[in-house]
Design a protein around this motif. Structure first.
Motif, short mmCIF file in Angstrom:
data_model
loop_
_atom_site.label_atom_id
_atom_site.label_comp_id
_atom_site.label_asym_id
_atom_site.label_seq_id
_atom_site.Cartn_x
_atom_site.Cartn_y
_atom_site.Cartn_z
N PHE A 128 22.53 -6.22 -9.45
CA PHE A 128 22.46 -7.68 -9.36
C PHE A 128 22.74 -8.26 -10.75
N VAL A 129 23.40 -9.38 -10.78
CA VAL A 129 23.64 -10.10 -12.03
C VAL A 129 22.84 -11.40 -11.97
N ILE A 130 21.88 -11.54 -12.89
CA ILE A 130 21.02 -12.73 -12.92
C ILE A 130 21.46 -13.60 -14.10
N THR A 131 21.78 -14.85 -13.82
CA THR A 131 22.21 -15.78 -14.86
C THR A 131 21.29 -16.99 -14.86
N ASN A 153 25.93 -7.24 -6.24
CA ASN A 153 26.97 -6.23 -6.46
C ASN A 153 26.67 -4.92 -5.76
N VAL A 154 25.68 -4.90 -4.87
CA VAL A 154 25.29 -3.67 -4.18
C VAL A 154 26.33 -3.34 -3.12
N GLU A 155 26.97 -2.19 -3.26
CA GLU A 155 28.00 -1.79 -2.30
C GLU A 155 27.37 -1.43 -0.95
N GLY A 156 27.97 -1.94 0.11
CA GLY A 156 27.49 -1.65 1.45
C GLY A 156 26.30 -2.48 1.87
N SER A 157 25.94 -3.51 1.10
CA SER A 157 24.77 -4.33 1.46
C SER A 157 25.06 -5.29 2.61
N GLY A 158 26.34 -5.56 2.88
CA GLY A 158 26.69 -6.37 4.04
C GLY A 158 26.73 -7.86 3.76
N PRO A 159 27.05 -8.64 4.80
CA PRO A 159 27.22 -10.10 4.63
C PRO A 159 25.90 -10.88 4.60
N ALA A 186 25.65 -12.43 0.47
CA ALA A 186 26.62 -11.45 0.95
C ALA A 186 27.10 -10.58 -0.22
N GLU A 187 27.55 -9.38 0.11
CA GLU A 187 28.06 -8.48 -0.92
C GLU A 187 29.25 -9.11 -1.64
N ASN A 215 15.31 -3.24 -1.46
CA ASN A 215 15.14 -1.84 -1.06
C ASN A 215 14.89 -0.92 -2.25
N GLY A 216 14.03 -1.35 -3.16
CA GLY A 216 13.67 -0.51 -4.30
C GLY A 216 14.62 -0.60 -5.48
N THR A 217 15.73 -1.33 -5.35
CA THR A 217 16.68 -1.50 -6.45
C THR A 217 16.38 -2.82 -7.14
N GLU A 218 16.18 -2.78 -8.47
CA GLU A 218 15.78 -3.97 -9.20
C GLU A 218 16.68 -4.21 -10.40
#
Length: 257
Positions: A128-131, A153-159, A186-187, A215-218
């Motif tokens: 993820f990009v936080i601005t 930016n998570v690949e496969g995260s869906g719309p 959305a991805e 899902n545990g990704t931060e």
């Protein structure tokens, strides 16, 4: 030697990768350099020179903001001088988690027979990009809104990926409203939200820590601002006389130190 520098820093001065051959075989004009070592022979000379120097503005130092905000350090890396041969070696640099952008990696090598240089660019980005967009300074009892943009930016995260955005503050600030928000991004897309903050009566460098997770990704990103008094620097001079050994001088305004 290996360098890794934020491309944004290099663009300020249009810095190019060093070319050893071009440096040693460059055309040089006839020139003369002068130097003096009086400072080393007579240490007091530098003191005398500073006392006799003209100019001023030294008193303006006390008018600088004593409650400066703490910012992130520039993303730069230098490996130092490394021994190299035909054997492959690995140099590791842990990029700070707050950095998202392009790193320019430069390598310069020298041997007894030849020399050379090379460079590559590496795109660095987290899941993820936080601005954040936060004011540079504020005063106690102020309230302000801060905008935060989150890119997925998570690949496969869906719309319809559900992402949690959480904000935490230091003692200088407090959150008005909910500190956690649920976003659907959305991805490959981004979304902006607005949070409201209150400034407490604690001076110093205020910090807001943003965390985007799924899902545990931060991914973490912090923003800082200077919490300073809403008054300018003032010198108060009073004169009087007294016969006793001491006297009380009342202070009728708030003093911050």
């Amino acid at each position: 030697m290996i360098f890794a520098v934020d491309q944004g820093i290099l663009q300020v001065t249009d810095y190019k990768t060093p070319n050893p051959l071009a440096y040693f075989f460059r055309k040089c004009a006839l020139g003369v350099e002068t130097a003096q070592i009086v400072d080393l022979i007579i240490p007091e000379f530098s003191l005398l020179r500073s006392l006799s120097a003209f100019g001023g503005d030294g008193g303006e130092v006390q008018r600088l903001n004593p409650f400066k905000r703490i910012t992130e350090k520039p993303v730069v890396f230098w490996s130092g001088i490394l021994d190299a041969d035909a054997t492959a070696r690995e140099v590791t640099y842990n990029v700070p988690d707050f950095f998202d952008g392009t790193l320019k990696i430069m390598a310069v090598g020298v041997s007894s027979e030849t020399t050379g240089a090379s460079d590559r660019e590496a795109l660095i980005r987290g899941p993820f990009v936080i601005t954040p967009s936060v004011p540079v300074l504020a005063a106690p009892e102020d309230e302000f809104e801060a905008g935060v943009t989150v890119a997925n930016n998570v690949e496969g995260s869906g719309p319809n990926a559900e992402i949690e955005l959480r904000a935490e503050t230091s003692a200088q600030l407090s959150i008005k409203g909910q500190a956690t928000q649920k976003l659907k991004i959305a991805e490959g897309r981004e979304q902006s939200v607005t949070l409201r903050f209150h400034v407490n009566d604690t001076l110093g460098s205020g910090e807001i820590k943003f965390t985007a997770s799924r899902n545990g990704t931060e991914t973490h990103r912090r923003a800082t601002l200077s919490v300073r008094p809403p008054v300018p620097y003032v010198t108060d001079v009073r004169s009087d006389n007294f016969k006793k050994g001491s006297a009380d001088v009342p202070i009728k305004r708030a003093i911050y130190s």
